[in-house]
Design a protein around this motif. Structure first.
Motif, short mmCIF file in Angstrom:
data_model
loop_
_atom_site.label_atom_id
_atom_site.label_comp_id
_atom_site.label_asym_id
_atom_site.label_seq_id
_atom_site.Cartn_x
_atom_site.Cartn_y
_atom_site.Cartn_z
N GLN A 189 0.90 -0.94 0.21
CA GLN A 189 -0.03 -0.54 0.25
C GLN A 189 1.36 1.30 0.42
N GLY A 190 0.41 2.41 -0.83
CA GLY A 190 1.23 3.50 -0.48
C GLY A 190 0.28 4.72 -0.68
N GLU A 191 0.50 5.77 -0.06
CA GLU A 191 0.00 7.05 0.64
C GLU A 191 0.84 7.55 0.48
N TYR A 192 -0.08 8.82 -0.33
CA TYR A 192 0.39 10.37 -1.19
C TYR A 192 -0.51 11.05 -0.40
N GLY B 17 -3.72 0.55 -2.72
CA GLY B 17 -2.33 -0.63 -2.39
C GLY B 17 -2.74 -2.00 -3.50
#
Length: 63
Positions: free
Chosen positions: A11-14, A25
């Motif tokens: 998972q990615g977060e911006y 994700g």
């Protein structure tokens, strides 16, 4: 009803501005089990659920 199992993923977060973030994700769910209980709380059925891929997407805003 009770669901249990394992999930593995990435998972990615911006953070757009500091107060707003978008997360997303990919994952895979495996070794899943669903248990169904009767009205007295005794286990009525136990079912194995096939593994499956998953996608998640989330937004959060802090103020």
């Amino acid at each position: 009803m009770e669901l249990s199992g394992w999930r593995v993923g990435v998972q990615g977060e911006y953070d757009i501005p500091q107060s707003l973030s978008i997360a997303g994700g990919l994952s895979y769910h495996f070794a899943r089990t669903m248990r169904i209980y009767d009205s007295s709380g005794d286990e009525d059925k136990k079912l194995d659920v096939d593994g499956a891929p998953g996608v998640s997407l989330g937004f959060s805003y802090a103020f």
